[in-house]
Design a protein around this motif. Sequence first.
Motif, short mmCIF file in Angstrom:
data_model
loop_
_atom_site.label_atom_id
_atom_site.label_comp_id
_atom_site.label_asym_id
_atom_site.label_seq_id
_atom_site.Cartn_x
_atom_site.Cartn_y
_atom_site.Cartn_z
N VAL A 67 14.82 94.46 -50.03
CA VAL A 67 15.13 95.59 -50.89
C VAL A 67 14.90 96.84 -50.07
N ARG A 68 15.90 97.72 -50.01
CA ARG A 68 15.77 98.91 -49.17
C ARG A 68 15.78 100.21 -49.95
N LYS A 69 16.12 100.14 -51.26
CA LYS A 69 16.22 101.38 -52.02
C LYS A 69 16.06 101.09 -53.51
N ALA A 70 15.49 102.05 -54.22
CA ALA A 70 15.37 101.97 -55.67
C ALA A 70 15.90 103.25 -56.29
N ASP A 71 16.59 103.11 -57.40
CA ASP A 71 17.05 104.25 -58.20
C ASP A 71 16.59 104.02 -59.62
N VAL A 72 16.14 105.08 -60.28
CA VAL A 72 15.68 104.99 -61.66
C VAL A 72 16.52 105.94 -62.50
N GLU A 73 17.15 105.40 -63.53
CA GLU A 73 17.95 106.24 -64.42
C GLU A 73 17.01 107.23 -65.10
N GLY A 74 17.36 108.51 -65.04
CA GLY A 74 16.52 109.54 -65.62
C GLY A 74 15.55 110.17 -64.64
N ALA A 75 15.63 109.75 -63.37
CA ALA A 75 14.78 110.34 -62.32
C ALA A 75 15.68 111.00 -61.29
N GLY A 76 15.23 112.14 -60.76
CA GLY A 76 15.99 112.81 -59.73
C GLY A 76 16.04 112.02 -58.44
N SER A 77 14.97 111.29 -58.15
CA SER A 77 14.91 110.42 -56.97
C SER A 77 13.83 109.38 -57.20
N ALA A 78 13.85 108.36 -56.36
CA ALA A 78 12.84 107.29 -56.45
C ALA A 78 12.59 106.75 -55.05
N GLU A 79 11.37 106.26 -54.83
CA GLU A 79 11.01 105.69 -53.53
C GLU A 79 10.20 104.42 -53.73
N LEU A 80 10.39 103.48 -52.81
CA LEU A 80 9.52 102.31 -52.75
C LEU A 80 8.21 102.76 -52.13
N HIS A 81 7.09 102.43 -52.76
CA HIS A 81 5.77 102.85 -52.27
C HIS A 81 4.82 101.66 -52.19
N ASP A 82 3.78 101.84 -51.41
CA ASP A 82 2.70 100.85 -51.32
C ASP A 82 1.42 101.59 -50.97
N TYR A 83 0.30 100.96 -51.22
CA TYR A 83 -0.99 101.50 -50.79
C TYR A 83 -1.25 100.98 -49.40
N MET A 84 -1.65 101.88 -48.50
CA MET A 84 -1.89 101.52 -47.12
C MET A 84 -3.29 101.96 -46.73
N GLU A 85 -3.89 101.25 -45.81
CA GLU A 85 -5.25 101.61 -45.38
C GLU A 85 -5.21 102.33 -44.05
N TYR A 86 -5.73 103.54 -44.05
CA TYR A 86 -5.92 104.31 -42.82
C TYR A 86 -7.42 104.56 -42.74
N ASP A 87 -7.82 105.81 -42.60
CA ASP A 87 -9.24 106.13 -42.65
C ASP A 87 -9.76 105.89 -44.06
N ASP A 88 -8.90 106.13 -45.02
CA ASP A 88 -9.19 105.81 -46.40
C ASP A 88 -7.88 105.27 -47.00
N THR A 89 -7.92 104.81 -48.21
CA THR A 89 -6.72 104.24 -48.81
C THR A 89 -5.78 105.34 -49.25
N GLU A 90 -4.53 105.23 -48.85
CA GLU A 90 -3.52 106.21 -49.21
C GLU A 90 -2.27 105.50 -49.69
N MET A 91 -1.51 106.19 -50.51
CA MET A 91 -0.24 105.68 -50.98
C MET A 91 0.84 106.32 -50.12
N GLY A 92 1.88 105.54 -49.81
CA GLY A 92 2.96 106.11 -49.02
C GLY A 92 4.26 105.38 -49.22
N SER A 93 5.32 106.04 -48.82
CA SER A 93 6.67 105.48 -48.91
C SER A 93 6.83 104.37 -47.88
N ILE A 94 7.48 103.30 -48.29
CA ILE A 94 7.78 102.20 -47.38
C ILE A 94 9.29 102.04 -47.32
#
Length: 154
Positions: A67-94
């Motif tokens: 899966v490379r893209k998501a669209d949500v009806e009623g949203a201007g844009s959408a992104e696939l996200h996940d929680y990633m571990e760096y120095d602390d836990t952060e959420m980011g686009s994948i």
Amino acid sequence: MKSIYLACALGLGAVTLAGCDQKPAEEEVAAAPLTASEGKLFLPAVSGNPGAVYFKLENPGDRAISVRKADVEGAGSAELHDYMEYDDTEMGSIGVVTVQPGETVSFEPGGKHVMAFDLSPDLKPESVTSVTLTMAGGKTMSFDVDVLPADAER
């Protein structure tokens, strides 16, 4: 003799022009062989913030699907996200989520999810909207998700 050639030329021209009237068959992009269940869009607690979409995605097929893209009806844009571990836990686009054959990938709080930005005020709790996923190769699939308030149980 000229009349025979002229008749043949006119006949071939008519056949050629008749073929121009026909519209080419539209290419239809087949739906991806994935199934989605338990779809929910949680509205943000603060207006203007993004919403989060959670669901389960199953691949009953015999090859991996990305899966490379998501669209949500009623949203201007959408992104696939996940929680990633760096120095602390952060959420980011994948970029891509790959679902292996026989695997179910959960999009859930604290893990993979779809962030829905610029939500329409028409999206109200207890309504339904649609999510469309686009796979590598261009196949798509759409499924409905329930729209829930920010404080609903996740």
